[in-house]
Design a protein around this motif. Structure first.
Motif, PDB file in Angstrom:
ATOM      1  N   THR A  20       0.842  -1.200   0.000  1.00  0.00           N
ATOM      2  CA  THR A  20       0.000   0.000   0.000  1.00  0.00           C
ATOM      3  C   THR A  20       0.879   1.251   0.000  1.00  0.00           C
ATOM      4  O   THR A  20       1.795   1.353   0.809  1.00  0.00           O
ATOM      5  N   TRP A  24      -1.760   6.548   1.090  1.00  0.00           N
ATOM      6  CA  TRP A  24      -3.125   6.112   1.428  1.00  0.00           C
ATOM      7  C   TRP A  24      -3.223   5.640   2.869  1.00  0.00           C
ATOM      8  O   TRP A  24      -4.279   5.711   3.486  1.00  0.00           O
ATOM      9  N   ARG A  27      -3.570   8.986   4.724  1.00  0.00           N
ATOM     10  CA  ARG A  27      -4.849   9.660   4.510  1.00  0.00           C
ATOM     11  C   ARG A  27      -6.040   8.832   4.991  1.00  0.00           C
ATOM     12  O   ARG A  27      -6.925   9.345   5.668  1.00  0.00           O
ATOM     13  N   ASP A  28      -6.061   7.561   4.609  1.00  0.00           N
ATOM     14  CA  ASP A  28      -7.258   6.758   4.887  1.00  0.00           C
ATOM     15  C   ASP A  28      -7.228   6.103   6.265  1.00  0.00           C
ATOM     16  O   ASP A  28      -8.266   5.962   6.905  1.00  0.00           O
ATOM     17  N   THR A  33      -4.786  14.082   6.565  1.00  0.00           N
ATOM     18  CA  THR A  33      -5.195  14.442   5.206  1.00  0.00           C
ATOM     19  C   THR A  33      -4.483  15.686   4.669  1.00  0.00           C
ATOM     20  O   THR A  33      -4.794  16.140   3.565  1.00  0.00           O
ATOM     21  N   LYS A  36      -1.446  15.400   0.255  1.00  0.00           N
ATOM     22  CA  LYS A  36      -2.460  15.338  -0.793  1.00  0.00           C
ATOM     23  C   LYS A  36      -2.137  14.338  -1.896  1.00  0.00           C
ATOM     24  O   LYS A  36      -0.980  14.034  -2.169  1.00  0.00           O
ATOM     25  N   PHE A  37      -3.206  13.914  -2.560  1.00  0.00           N
ATOM     26  CA  PHE A  37      -3.104  13.064  -3.746  1.00  0.00           C
ATOM     27  C   PHE A  37      -3.261  13.941  -4.984  1.00  0.00           C
ATOM     28  O   PHE A  37      -4.295  14.580  -5.156  1.00  0.00           O
ATOM     29  N   TYR A  99      -3.855  23.417  -2.728  1.00  0.00           N
ATOM     30  CA  TYR A  99      -3.824  21.953  -2.750  1.00  0.00           C
ATOM     31  C   TYR A  99      -2.399  21.405  -2.885  1.00  0.00           C
ATOM     32  O   TYR A  99      -2.096  20.341  -2.365  1.00  0.00           O
TER      33      TYR A  99
ATOM     34  N   GLN B 222     -11.506  15.934  -1.199  1.00  0.00           N
ATOM     35  CA  GLN B 222     -10.676  14.731  -1.085  1.00  0.00           C
ATOM     36  C   GLN B 222     -10.482  14.313   0.372  1.00  0.00           C
ATOM     37  O   GLN B 222     -10.213  13.148   0.653  1.00  0.00           O
ATOM     38  N   ASP B 223     -10.640  15.240   1.286  1.00  0.00           N
ATOM     39  CA  ASP B 223     -10.339  14.969   2.700  1.00  0.00           C
ATOM     40  C   ASP B 223     -11.571  14.569   3.518  1.00  0.00           C
ATOM     41  O   ASP B 223     -11.459  14.290   4.714  1.00  0.00           O
ATOM     42  N   LYS B 225     -14.286  12.595   5.322  1.00  0.00           N
ATOM     43  CA  LYS B 225     -14.426  11.233   5.829  1.00  0.00           C
ATOM     44  C   LYS B 225     -15.657  11.200   6.728  1.00  0.00           C
ATOM     45  O   LYS B 225     -15.793  12.005   7.636  1.00  0.00           O
ATOM     46  N   VAL B 231     -15.236   4.372  -0.494  1.00  0.00           N
ATOM     47  CA  VAL B 231     -14.581   5.107  -1.570  1.00  0.00           C
ATOM     48  C   VAL B 231     -14.878   4.401  -2.886  1.00  0.00           C
ATOM     49  O   VAL B 231     -14.784   3.170  -2.960  1.00  0.00           O
ATOM     50  N   ARG B 273     -13.478   0.013   1.201  1.00  0.00           N
ATOM     51  CA  ARG B 273     -13.297   0.688   2.475  1.00  0.00           C
ATOM     52  C   ARG B 273     -12.185   1.743   2.377  1.00  0.00           C
ATOM     53  O   ARG B 273     -12.211   2.746   3.075  1.00  0.00           O
ATOM     54  N   THR B 274     -11.204   1.505   1.523  1.00  0.00           N
ATOM     55  CA  THR B 274     -10.110   2.471   1.370  1.00  0.00           C
ATOM     56  C   THR B 274      -9.900   2.799  -0.105  1.00  0.00           C
ATOM     57  O   THR B 274     -10.305   2.037  -0.990  1.00  0.00           O
ATOM     58  N   THR B 275      -9.228   3.902  -0.330  1.00  0.00           N
ATOM     59  CA  THR B 275      -8.966   4.333  -1.704  1.00  0.00           C
ATOM     60  C   THR B 275      -8.093   3.315  -2.431  1.00  0.00           C
ATOM     61  O   THR B 275      -8.338   2.978  -3.587  1.00  0.00           O
ATOM     62  N   HIS B 276      -7.077   2.846  -1.723  1.00  0.00           N
ATOM     63  CA  HIS B 276      -6.153   1.911  -2.367  1.00  0.00           C
ATOM     64  C   HIS B 276      -6.873   0.621  -2.771  1.00  0.00           C
ATOM     65  O   HIS B 276      -6.646   0.102  -3.866  1.00  0.00           O
ATOM     66  N   MET B 279      -8.892   1.238  -5.848  1.00  0.00           N
ATOM     67  CA  MET B 279      -8.050   1.304  -7.046  1.00  0.00           C
ATOM     68  C   MET B 279      -7.627  -0.094  -7.501  1.00  0.00           C
ATOM     69  O   MET B 279      -7.636  -0.408  -8.690  1.00  0.00           O
ATOM     70  N   LYS B 280      -7.222  -0.905  -6.521  1.00  0.00           N
ATOM     71  CA  LYS B 280      -6.827  -2.278  -6.854  1.00  0.00           C
ATOM     72  C   LYS B 280      -8.001  -3.038  -7.454  1.00  0.00           C
ATOM     73  O   LYS B 280      -7.841  -3.798  -8.405  1.00  0.00           O
ATOM     74  N   LYS B 429     -17.682   8.288  -1.463  1.00  0.00           N
ATOM     75  CA  LYS B 429     -16.748   9.304  -1.979  1.00  0.00           C
ATOM     76  C   LYS B 429     -16.202   8.842  -3.315  1.00  0.00           C
ATOM     77  O   LYS B 429     -15.481   7.851  -3.395  1.00  0.00           O
ATOM     78  N   VAL B 431     -13.634   9.107  -6.086  1.00  0.00           N
ATOM     79  CA  VAL B 431     -12.273   9.620  -6.266  1.00  0.00           C
ATOM     80  C   VAL B 431     -11.832   9.353  -7.697  1.00  0.00           C
ATOM     81  O   VAL B 431     -11.838   8.212  -8.143  1.00  0.00           O
ATOM     82  N   TRP B 432     -11.521  10.419  -8.407  1.00  0.00           N
ATOM     83  CA  TRP B 432     -10.912  10.252  -9.723  1.00  0.00           C
ATOM     84  C   TRP B 432      -9.400  10.290  -9.551  1.00  0.00           C
ATOM     85  O   TRP B 432      -8.881  11.126  -8.797  1.00  0.00           O
ATOM     86  N   THR B 433      -8.735   9.392 -10.234  1.00  0.00           N
ATOM     87  CA  THR B 433      -7.276   9.494 -10.283  1.00  0.00           C
ATOM     88  C   THR B 433      -6.918  10.607 -11.272  1.00  0.00           C
ATOM     89  O   THR B 433      -7.777  11.125 -11.983  1.00  0.00           O
TER      90      THR B 433
END
Ligand code: FES
Ligand code: FES
Lengths: 153, 726
Positions: A20, A24, A27-28, A33, A36-37, A99, B222-223, B225, B231, B273-276, B279-280, B429, B431-433
């Motif tokens: 990971t 992330w 942040r997560d 936070t 930033k991404f 940002y 983005q922040d 929660k 996500v 549950r998470t962004t990562h 994405m995966k 949420k 999230v766009w990469t």
């Protein structure tokens, strides 16, 4: 799997796969936070943090590779250099959308910690990885010089 | 009211709820500057007193200004708060801001016919009087209450930095807030005379977002929660207009942390549950796309079609005199050029995102909402409810450059669609990469221009014929009715029409082909390309006339304000003085959004390519509220415009966008940023916009410097290092 990280001077246990990205996890999992991404590919610098004082892109740093490295995020900076940088940033009203600015500040603090009096080309070299789409570069440069002066005093 | 922001922080959520219940009472207002709040602060947080929809004062003397325009970095929050602080004689250090909730009645933009939104550099022009009056009203009420509290006549009181003083007696805004808010609201409170301003027009009021944005505490979409939040990351179709066909989501669902996979009109969403994990999960999806009806043309094909259209008749946008007769006149010198401008991405630093929660028939959206009046109906339609059931909580935006103001509310609709398809009522949420953001469309349209112009034997321009070919930004949106007249989308030709120069015979045509590529306004809209075509043609005409580019312009500029900024920039840039060998100057002047900007670029020609060393700008945006914000916007506008002029283009191959991230769409970087010097014209005219007008002159100013250096006009953007050589 549980991993223990040193973050802003505190040990923090997190549940995360070693692959990971640190970004992330911050942040997560840890609700930090301020980091930033922006691109996820080490192309923009928005995710910059310090590992043992060196500026790294947390989006391309696997959390499993950090080991015992001491991680500092924008929330945890408090060195003399950091204070000078934040004061200079505020005095010169550097931010626009803001940002990118956590990353800019983390890169600037790392630069000034290594180099008390950076030249313009030192600044170019250290800061070229930090994109600012609002193009606040002129003020970022001026604020780094201003922070250097503050550190002399 | 069910909305809880970052509920992990109990203090904050309580505070948010308190705010939601009190004050102006419409939905939840999320603090734009969420100052760190401990539980000690919570205990001492009684309700702030509302004076009007724009001003609240807390018992600690904090003055909160409700900002009805989104601050995308352009400093609107600071600007509008300055007006309130000035009229109130408040202490600038105690000013806070919050973004207004959805409520067009209270927070609409009069320049947008009352719709709530930010754009076209209208914030200051639309709201200058509103915020001055809001501050003056609050001041008058404080004065009334203060007279009672101090037991003196109101005219014996002076107010300094949030304290009312009468002789030895004094009382603060904070102490008076509760009582003062109950005073009668005055109808016509006196406004300060400009001569008495202490903050407005002065340097020294630092930005309200300064501390939050330098300490990592400013909250962006983005922040966000929320409890139970998932996500969502979406597999979007590779071509515009394609839809998901067969989906194999087994591997995606097997990714640890993935909770659901749903198909939505925009693509296939993985919720985790998470962004990562999301994405995966997306990486593990197998999707077959149904491409019937998808746009499959690449930019080469579009260019060829546009080029053919250039040779045909367009719709007439403006016509005066007789260009054909003027061109036929003996002795005229004719210059002709075809220009090409690529699609451009906004690529703000924060990729697009939104949080959506559907609870019963209610929808709550958290996003940096630049256009609440579009986001609300969009969210309602996607959720299958009515717009009055929508709550929008707006946050700081990590840039926009136009991207967050979309008539279709694309990314908000996407977030709500996912929440709807998921159907569990939890907040989602989206999230766009960076890649999603870059490939999602809503680009500055690609345009081709053909210009033919002539000067007479005396060196005066006599004819100008101009054809613009490119997609309409407004057609198909709710702006079409208002702003597309006789098939002319004014935003396609603005700047080519109503040109700032005296040319007796003018003819401007427009052709607006349709493509499947979504397009949108992009910082300075039509002026991004029209100013380039006009200002580089003017240099070509000056050369044909054997005249200096500044002198040539000074002779033919109609508007004295444009003339004045050109004169100022020429003086400050020492136009006409010699430069070291290898260095060259170029100039451009352009009016956009009622603001006048002239810029001189100094470049160095390199063995391969060029470098922009210095840019001098002069600007007249009427009365200036915050000079430093104006300077910052012009500095940033120059950098933004320059990056795109030098190196950026969105291209498509067979309908697939070629660029993905900042390696293929290269933003301007520190080492490329020139020194920018901004000179502000003193003015007592009404304030006009400043977020955009710094952009249009920079590309032509640099191109004109290169023209001076090489003698070759630059007709295609971007003009990068590879295409320029000495
Ligand atoms: S997000 Fe890590 S460098 Fe851009
Ligand atoms: S301040 Fe907006 S991206 Fe840097």
């Amino acid at each position: 799997m549980p991993i223990t990280l040193s973050i802003n001077g505190q040990p923090r246990a997190v549940e995360a796969d070693p692959d990971t990205p640190l970004l992330w996890v911050l942040r997560d999992e840890l609700d930090l936070t301020g980091t930033k991404f922006g691109c996820g590919q080490a192309l923009c610098g928005a995710c910059t943090v310090h590992v043992d004082g060196t500026a790294v892109r947390s989006c391309q740093t696997a959390v499993g590779d950090v080991g015992a490295g001491k991680i500092t995020t924008i929330e945890g900076i408090n060195s003399r250099e950091a204070q000078a940088v934040q004061a200079a940033w505020r005095a010169l009203d550097v931010v626009q959308c803001g940002y990118c600015q956590s990353g800019q500040i983390m890169s600037a603090v790392a630069l000034l910690t290594d180099n008390k009096k950076p030249s313009d080309s030192d600044i170019d070299a250290a800061m070229d990885g930090n994109v600012c789409r609002c193009a606040t570069y002129q003020r970022v440069r001026a604020a780094i010089h201003d922070a250097a002066r503050r550190l002399e005093a | 009211m069910n909305a809880i922001f970052k509920a992990s922080d109990a203090a904050l959520s309580r505070r948010s709820l308190l705010r939601a219940m009190g004050g102006i009472g419409i939905g939840l207002v999320i603090g734009a500057d969420l100052a760190p709040l401990g539980s000690a602060a919570l205990a001492a947080t009684p309700e702030p007193a509302a004076f009007n929809p724009f001003v609240r004062i807390g018992p600690d003397g904090t003055v909160t200004v409700i900002i009805k325009h989104l601050d995308l970095g352009q400093g609107t929050a600071t600007g509008l708060a300055t007006l309130v602080a000035e009229e109130m004689d408040a202490d600038w250090a105690k000013i806070r801001t919050e973004f207004a909730p959805l409520n067009p009645q209270l927070y609409g933009n009069k320049i947008f016919g009352g719709a709530q939104g930010t754009g076209g550099s209208t914030a200051m022009a639309a709201s200058f009087d509103v915020y001055r009056r809001a501050g003056a009203t609050a001041r008058a009420m404080l004065l009334e209450a203060g007279a009672k509290a101090l037991n003196v006549p109101a005219d014996a009181i002076t107010i300094t930095s949030g304290t009312l003083i009468a002789g030895p007696k004094s009382v603060t805004f904070g102490e008076l807030a509760e009582a003062a808010a109950k005073e009668k609201v005055p109808q016509d409170p006196p406004l300060k005379q400009a001569a008495n301003y202490a903050l407005v027009g002065k340097d020294g009021t630092h930005r309200v977002d300064n501390v939050a944005k330098t300490s990592g505490t400013a909250t962006y979409t983005q922040d966000v929660k929320l409890p139970g939040m998932l996500v969502a990351v979406v597999a979007h179709p590779p071509r515009f207009g394609a839809k998901a066909g067969k989906v194999d989501d087994a591997a995606a669902r097997a990714v640890k942390g993935v909770e659901a996979v749903v198909v939505v009109p925009q693509g296939v969403a993985v919720l985790a549950r998470t962004t990562h994990a999301a994405m995966k999960g997306r990486d593990a999806l197998k999707v077959e796309w149904n491409e019937a009806g998808a746009e499959k043309r690449g930019t080469d094909a579009l260019r060829a079609e546009y080029r053919a259209l250039l040779g045909q008749k367009g719709n007439v946008a403006e016509s005066e005199g007789n260009v054909d007769a003027a061109f036929a006149h003996p002795g005229v010198k004719v210059v002709e050029a075809d220009f090409e401008f690529p699609y451009l991405a906004h690529a703000p630093m924060e990729p697009m995102n939104a949080v959506a929660q559907i609870t019963g028939d209610r929808v709550t959206v958290w996003t940096a909402s630049q256009f609440p009046s579009a986001d609300a109906p969009g969210a309602a339609a996607a959720a299958g409810t009515s717009p009055d059931k929508v709550t929008i909580n707006s946050l700081w935006a990590g840039g926009s450059f136009g991207r967050r103001a979309v008539a279709t509310a694309d990314f908000v609709v996407e977030a709500v669609s996912i929440a709807k398809a998921h159907g569990k009522g939890v907040p989602v949420k989206l999230v766009w990469t960076r890649e999603d953001d870059m490939k999602a469309g809503y680009y500055r349209p690609m345009y081709l221009h053909r210009v033919k112009a002539a000067v007479d034997a005396a060196g005066k321009p006599v004819a100008w014929q101009h054809h613009v070919v490119g997609q309409s930004i407004l057609s198909g949106t709710f702006f079409e009715k208002m702003m597309v007249v006789n098939n002319i989308d004014a935003t396609s030709v603005e700047g080519a029409t109503e040109m700032g120069y005296e040319v007796p015979n003018r003819h401007v045509e427009l052709t607006s082909p349709k493509t499947g590529v979504p397009v949108l306004w992009w910082r300075s809209v039509g002026h991004t390309h029209t100013a380039y075509a006009v200002e580089t043609m003017i240099d070509q005409l000056a050369k044909a006339a054997g005249k200096d580019p500044v002198a040539f312009r000074m002779d033919i500029i109609k508007d004295p304000r444009l003339k004045a900024v050109l004169a100022l920039v020429a003086e400050k840039a020492r136009w006409g003085t010699s430069l070291e060998p290898g260095r060259f100057r170029g100039v451009a002047a352009h009016k956009s959004f009622n603001t006048y900007v002239a810029e001189v670029a100094e470049i160095t020609l390199l063995d391969k390519g060029y470098r922009v060393d210095r840019v001098v700008a002069a600007v007249d945006c009427g009365f200036v509220v915050n000079p430093d914000v104006v300077r910052a916007q012009v500095e940033g506008g120059v950098g933004f415009g320059l990056g795109h002029a030098m190196q950026d283009a969105i291209t498509l191959t067979d309908g697939v966008v070629d660029q993905a991230n900042f390696d293929t769409y290269e933003p301007l970087r520190m080492s490329q940023m020139p020194k920018v010097e901004v000179h502000i014209m003193p003015s007592t005219q009404p304030p006009t916009g400043i977020g955009e007008p710094g952009v249009p002159p920079i590309a032509p100013a640099v191109a004109n410097a290169l023209f001076a250096a090489t003698g070759k006009p630059i007709l295609n953007l971007p003009f990068n290092r590879q295409t320029i050589g000495s």
